[in-house]
Design a protein around this motif. Sequence first.
Motif, PDB file in Angstrom:
ATOM      1  N   LEU A 131       0.830  -1.195   0.000  1.00 59.76           N
ATOM      2  CA  LEU A 131       0.000   0.000   0.000  1.00 59.76           C
ATOM      3  C   LEU A 131       0.868   1.250   0.000  1.00 59.76           C
ATOM      4  O   LEU A 131       0.558   2.235  -0.688  1.00 59.76           O
ATOM      5  CB  LEU A 131      -0.935  -0.013   1.216  1.00 59.76           C
ATOM      6  CG  LEU A 131      -1.918   1.154   1.336  1.00 59.76           C
ATOM      7  CD1 LEU A 131      -2.781   1.273   0.097  1.00 59.76           C
ATOM      8  CD2 LEU A 131      -2.793   0.999   2.579  1.00 59.76           C
ATOM      9  N   ALA A 132       1.957   1.229   0.768  1.00 60.19           N
ATOM     10  CA  ALA A 132       2.868   2.375   0.777  1.00 60.19           C
ATOM     11  C   ALA A 132       3.459   2.610  -0.608  1.00 60.19           C
ATOM     12  O   ALA A 132       3.595   3.761  -1.045  1.00 60.19           O
ATOM     13  CB  ALA A 132       3.980   2.136   1.799  1.00 60.19           C
ATOM     14  N   GLU A 133       3.782   1.555  -1.303  1.00 62.49           N
ATOM     15  CA  GLU A 133       4.314   1.692  -2.660  1.00 62.49           C
ATOM     16  C   GLU A 133       3.258   2.279  -3.594  1.00 62.49           C
ATOM     17  O   GLU A 133       3.557   3.124  -4.444  1.00 62.49           O
ATOM     18  CB  GLU A 133       4.774   0.333  -3.169  1.00 62.49           C
ATOM     19  CG  GLU A 133       5.396   0.360  -4.560  1.00 62.49           C
ATOM     20  CD  GLU A 133       5.836  -1.000  -5.037  1.00 62.49           C
ATOM     21  OE1 GLU A 133       6.349  -1.089  -6.176  1.00 62.49           O
ATOM     22  OE2 GLU A 133       5.677  -1.993  -4.291  1.00 62.49           O
ATOM     23  N   ALA A 134       1.996   1.847  -3.423  1.00 66.13           N
ATOM     24  CA  ALA A 134       0.914   2.380  -4.257  1.00 66.13           C
ATOM     25  C   ALA A 134       0.711   3.863  -4.000  1.00 66.13           C
ATOM     26  O   ALA A 134       0.473   4.648  -4.927  1.00 66.13           O
ATOM     27  CB  ALA A 134      -0.377   1.606  -3.999  1.00 66.13           C
ATOM     28  N   VAL A 135       0.804   4.276  -2.728  1.00 64.00           N
ATOM     29  CA  VAL A 135       0.643   5.684  -2.393  1.00 64.00           C
ATOM     30  C   VAL A 135       1.771   6.511  -2.992  1.00 64.00           C
ATOM     31  O   VAL A 135       1.557   7.621  -3.495  1.00 64.00           O
ATOM     32  CB  VAL A 135       0.565   5.867  -0.868  1.00 64.00           C
ATOM     33  CG1 VAL A 135       0.563   7.349  -0.493  1.00 64.00           C
ATOM     34  CG2 VAL A 135      -0.682   5.194  -0.302  1.00 64.00           C
ATOM     35  N   GLU A 177      -6.714   0.671  -9.305  1.00 67.06           N
ATOM     36  CA  GLU A 177      -7.941   1.426  -9.098  1.00 67.06           C
ATOM     37  C   GLU A 177      -7.691   2.650  -8.222  1.00 67.06           C
ATOM     38  O   GLU A 177      -8.311   3.696  -8.417  1.00 67.06           O
ATOM     39  CB  GLU A 177      -9.000   0.519  -8.479  1.00 67.06           C
ATOM     40  CG  GLU A 177      -9.420  -0.614  -9.419  1.00 67.06           C
ATOM     41  CD  GLU A 177     -10.391  -1.577  -8.774  1.00 67.06           C
ATOM     42  OE1 GLU A 177     -10.829  -1.308  -7.629  1.00 67.06           O
ATOM     43  OE2 GLU A 177     -10.705  -2.595  -9.408  1.00 67.06           O
ATOM     44  N   LEU A 178      -6.783   2.531  -7.260  1.00 66.07           N
ATOM     45  CA  LEU A 178      -6.420   3.671  -6.421  1.00 66.07           C
ATOM     46  C   LEU A 178      -5.786   4.774  -7.263  1.00 66.07           C
ATOM     47  O   LEU A 178      -6.103   5.963  -7.114  1.00 66.07           O
ATOM     48  CB  LEU A 178      -5.461   3.211  -5.326  1.00 66.07           C
ATOM     49  CG  LEU A 178      -5.086   4.241  -4.255  1.00 66.07           C
ATOM     50  CD1 LEU A 178      -6.314   4.639  -3.433  1.00 66.07           C
ATOM     51  CD2 LEU A 178      -4.008   3.686  -3.337  1.00 66.07           C
ATOM     52  N   HIS A 179      -4.911   4.391  -8.175  1.00 65.52           N
ATOM     53  CA  HIS A 179      -4.258   5.363  -9.069  1.00 65.52           C
ATOM     54  C   HIS A 179      -5.291   6.044  -9.958  1.00 65.52           C
ATOM     55  O   HIS A 179      -5.261   7.273 -10.156  1.00 65.52           O
ATOM     56  CB  HIS A 179      -3.199   4.654  -9.903  1.00 65.52           C
ATOM     57  CG  HIS A 179      -2.343   5.581 -10.706  1.00 65.52           C
ATOM     58  ND1 HIS A 179      -2.792   6.197 -11.871  1.00 65.52           N
ATOM     59  CD2 HIS A 179      -1.068   6.002 -10.519  1.00 65.52           C
ATOM     60  CE1 HIS A 179      -1.829   6.958 -12.357  1.00 65.52           C
ATOM     61  NE2 HIS A 179      -0.770   6.850 -11.560  1.00 65.52           N
ATOM     62  N   ALA A 180      -6.222   5.248 -10.523  1.00 65.65           N
ATOM     63  CA  ALA A 180      -7.252   5.817 -11.397  1.00 65.65           C
ATOM     64  C   ALA A 180      -8.149   6.798 -10.647  1.00 65.65           C
ATOM     65  O   ALA A 180      -8.529   7.845 -11.172  1.00 65.65           O
ATOM     66  CB  ALA A 180      -8.087   4.696 -12.020  1.00 65.65           C
ATOM     67  N   ALA A 181      -8.490   6.462  -9.397  1.00 65.67           N
ATOM     68  CA  ALA A 181      -9.339   7.362  -8.612  1.00 65.67           C
ATOM     69  C   ALA A 181      -8.611   8.665  -8.307  1.00 65.67           C
ATOM     70  O   ALA A 181      -9.192   9.755  -8.381  1.00 65.67           O
ATOM     71  CB  ALA A 181      -9.758   6.680  -7.313  1.00 65.67           C
ATOM     72  N   ALA A 182      -7.330   8.585  -7.956  1.00 67.75           N
ATOM     73  CA  ALA A 182      -6.547   9.797  -7.701  1.00 67.75           C
ATOM     74  C   ALA A 182      -6.432  10.641  -8.956  1.00 67.75           C
ATOM     75  O   ALA A 182      -6.459  11.874  -8.903  1.00 67.75           O
ATOM     76  CB  ALA A 182      -5.164   9.423  -7.183  1.00 67.75           C
ATOM     77  N   ASP A 183      -6.304   9.992 -10.106  1.00 66.17           N
ATOM     78  CA  ASP A 183      -6.223  10.726 -11.364  1.00 66.17           C
ATOM     79  C   ASP A 183      -7.526  11.460 -11.650  1.00 66.17           C
ATOM     80  O   ASP A 183      -7.522  12.593 -12.139  1.00 66.17           O
ATOM     81  CB  ASP A 183      -5.888   9.751 -12.502  1.00 66.17           C
ATOM     82  CG  ASP A 183      -5.391  10.470 -13.748  1.00 66.17           C
ATOM     83  OD1 ASP A 183      -4.622  11.444 -13.608  1.00 66.17           O
ATOM     84  OD2 ASP A 183      -5.777  10.069 -14.855  1.00 66.17           O
ATOM     85  N   LEU A 185      -0.178   8.160   3.740  1.00 66.59           N
ATOM     86  CA  LEU A 185      -0.739   6.893   4.193  1.00 66.59           C
ATOM     87  C   LEU A 185      -1.014   6.959   5.690  1.00 66.59           C
ATOM     88  O   LEU A 185      -0.145   7.331   6.480  1.00 66.59           O
ATOM     89  CB  LEU A 185       0.238   5.751   3.887  1.00 66.59           C
ATOM     90  CG  LEU A 185      -0.151   4.357   4.409  1.00 66.59           C
ATOM     91  CD1 LEU A 185      -1.496   3.922   3.841  1.00 66.59           C
ATOM     92  CD2 LEU A 185       0.936   3.350   4.058  1.00 66.59           C
ATOM     93  N   LEU A 186      -2.233   6.578   6.088  1.00 68.99           N
ATOM     94  CA  LEU A 186      -2.642   6.561   7.490  1.00 68.99           C
ATOM     95  C   LEU A 186      -3.334   5.242   7.791  1.00 68.99           C
ATOM     96  O   LEU A 186      -3.831   4.561   6.884  1.00 68.99           O
ATOM     97  CB  LEU A 186      -3.591   7.721   7.793  1.00 68.99           C
ATOM     98  CG  LEU A 186      -3.077   9.141   7.530  1.00 68.99           C
ATOM     99  CD1 LEU A 186      -4.219  10.131   7.624  1.00 68.99           C
ATOM    100  CD2 LEU A 186      -1.967   9.491   8.504  1.00 68.99           C
ATOM    101  N   VAL A 187      -3.375   4.910   9.061  1.00 69.45           N
ATOM    102  CA  VAL A 187      -4.038   3.688   9.509  1.00 69.45           C
ATOM    103  C   VAL A 187      -5.027   4.053  10.603  1.00 69.45           C
ATOM    104  O   VAL A 187      -4.741   4.897  11.463  1.00 69.45           O
ATOM    105  CB  VAL A 187      -3.019   2.664  10.035  1.00 69.45           C
ATOM    106  CG1 VAL A 187      -3.733   1.418  10.557  1.00 69.45           C
ATOM    107  CG2 VAL A 187      -2.033   2.274   8.946  1.00 69.45           C
ATOM    108  N   GLY A 195       3.223   5.997  -5.726  1.00 69.22           N
ATOM    109  CA  GLY A 195       3.036   6.098  -7.160  1.00 69.22           C
ATOM    110  C   GLY A 195       1.822   6.872  -7.612  1.00 69.22           C
ATOM    111  O   GLY A 195       1.524   6.926  -8.811  1.00 69.22           O
ATOM    112  N   LEU A 196       1.091   7.499  -6.677  1.00 67.18           N
ATOM    113  CA  LEU A 196      -0.105   8.256  -7.059  1.00 67.18           C
ATOM    114  C   LEU A 196       0.264   9.507  -7.848  1.00 67.18           C
ATOM    115  O   LEU A 196       1.332  10.089  -7.632  1.00 67.18           O
ATOM    116  CB  LEU A 196      -0.901   8.645  -5.813  1.00 67.18           C
ATOM    117  CG  LEU A 196      -1.550   7.513  -5.015  1.00 67.18           C
ATOM    118  CD1 LEU A 196      -2.276   8.066  -3.794  1.00 67.18           C
ATOM    119  CD2 LEU A 196      -2.514   6.707  -5.881  1.00 67.18           C
ATOM    120  N   PRO A 197      -0.625   9.959  -8.741  1.00 65.02           N
ATOM    121  CA  PRO A 197      -0.346  11.185  -9.502  1.00 65.02           C
ATOM    122  C   PRO A 197      -0.449  12.453  -8.665  1.00 65.02           C
ATOM    123  O   PRO A 197      -0.120  13.532  -9.141  1.00 65.02           O
ATOM    124  CB  PRO A 197      -1.419  11.161 -10.596  1.00 65.02           C
ATOM    125  CG  PRO A 197      -2.543  10.369 -10.014  1.00 65.02           C
ATOM    126  CD  PRO A 197      -1.887   9.319  -9.162  1.00 65.02           C
TER     127      PRO A 197
END
Length: 604
Positions: A511-515, A558-564, A524-526, A517-519
């Motif tokens: 998840l940290a890696e996905a965050v 899907e996380l990347h697409a939503a951020a975009d 990241l929080l828990v 790579g966001l545009p």
Amino acid sequence: MDPVIIVGAGPVGLALSLALAAQAVPSVVLDEGTGKDEYRPARTAVLRPDTAAFVERLGGAAAVRDEGARWDGWRSMRRKQLVRHIAFAGVENARDSEVRPSGDVRGGEAWRGVRGEEAAPLDDMAGGGPGGGPGGEDGPVSPLHLPQHALTRALRAAIASLPARDLVQVVTDSRLDALEQDASGVTAHTRGPGSTWWRGSYLVGCDGARSTVRKLLGIRFPGRTAVERHAVAMLRTELPWPGEGVLHRQPPWRGGGDEVTARPLPDGGWRLDWLLPPRGELVTPDALVWRIRETLTGWCDDTPVYELIDTGVYTLHHRLARRWRVDRAFLAGDAAHLLGALGTQGLDEGLRDAENLAWKLALTWHQGQGPSDALLDSYQAERRTAVAARLRAADQSLPVLRGGGGLRSYLRGGSRGHDALLTDGHVGRGPLGAPPSYPLSPLAPVEAEGHVAVGTAFGAPVADVQVTAPDGTAGRLRDRLGQGLLVVLVAPGTGVWDRRHWRTAGVMPRLAEAVEGLPLRGELLVTEAYPGAPAHTVLLVRPDGHLAAAFAGVRPVELHAAADAIRGGAVGEPTDPGDPCDDASDDEAQALRTEHRDEAAKVT
């Protein structure tokens, strides 16, 4: 790039400059006054929990802490009826709670009760509860009442204490009289002792109801005049309901009029408002003192000792600008809308304008050209729609509440509906008072396979839950807003783990890696729990605190697409050649997804 030009140094303009500064965007605030705010205790503002938290993040915590008062409850009264005590939020096991008499109040026996869904007639009047009450989904938080000059003073002090003093430049005695736009920026001219031209990347008109910016842009400002008129007094005294707001309909004493409200302030202060005929005689000082004495005597059986601090008469108008954006120029606050009848709060909406626009301007300012046009267009689409809905709700309620009849043809519940409508705007509930949602926002991500429903609807403000960052820093979710996207993992049990281990366990590394790579910039929080969200849900929260999406597990694509989509970019179906499931057979893809779910289970 050139700084953002903000015209107007009221609370909205100052808040916008601080919100931009928090994102390293410089601004010039053109103040046509001297920079010294008039001391008017009777001119107060009511902030909902979300806007009060916004002010605190900007550095206005001193005003919120020292100058403001939160209400413990809201008391609604009518002539010849029981006095009703209305809590701001439900109480656990409220259905089993008793309703007991608590003393005498002129006009009827006083009763206290707690909110319960089956405890009519209190149930439809109490605040709180998921998605609608003042406390939102995470508990009871009442509105904040404070003098407007104290808010403005606190925001000016926050600007003065900025580490980088050049981020916000406040220029006094500067009245705008011309503006020009081109493809790369805005040029504005001010007259005054320092008459000059100013160059900015964007310009925002926060210059009030008679906005010069709006007039120079040729934007129409249609609406209704003199929707309501009130006499106001700020005084210090003791009332029978310390810490509670009061709404009294048709009080039995002379001079009470149709409605009188009282809201508490610190140090024994109260603001009293009397509803006046829309167009009537002038209220003289003697007449206002008479109203004060009659009202205090009616509530206390005898006129208590009081100290009169300030008075006034104000007229409320309802107007909505046709456009909130013209190329690089925007409107915010009273320049864009006027409202205030039935307890609705214009300053509240102005601060929401500032919070909504700030992160969009900041993102565009830092990234330059690109998908920014759609992003900036979304400001009008979201905020104007929300304020229009608020005005529409007030417009539909006014004939019912002020017209003297016809309620049953409009609302279920007969006279109980009067109380619900009248208190909605005051306590922050329903169409008149609840924080706005943006379900049809042009920035809303398309529905994806991994989307999951939670206790907050998409586009609505998130619940203010306790969160923890990977470095161990803990706090409230609202405290982290304003500087980028928030990605929140719902992971029960992490609070008792040694953070040296859970940061590298389960799905956290992925998840940290996905965050990363966001545009857009993301944090990241828990959280241990979120209303209506199962374990391992991943929430995507916009910089202004509205929920953009929620996913079942870690879904980088899907996380990347939503951020975009949030930044005004592509909103098509999410695809990524690098997704390990894309090139796999159906069986292989299912096996990979099962493996990801197993990883998620390791978090707890």
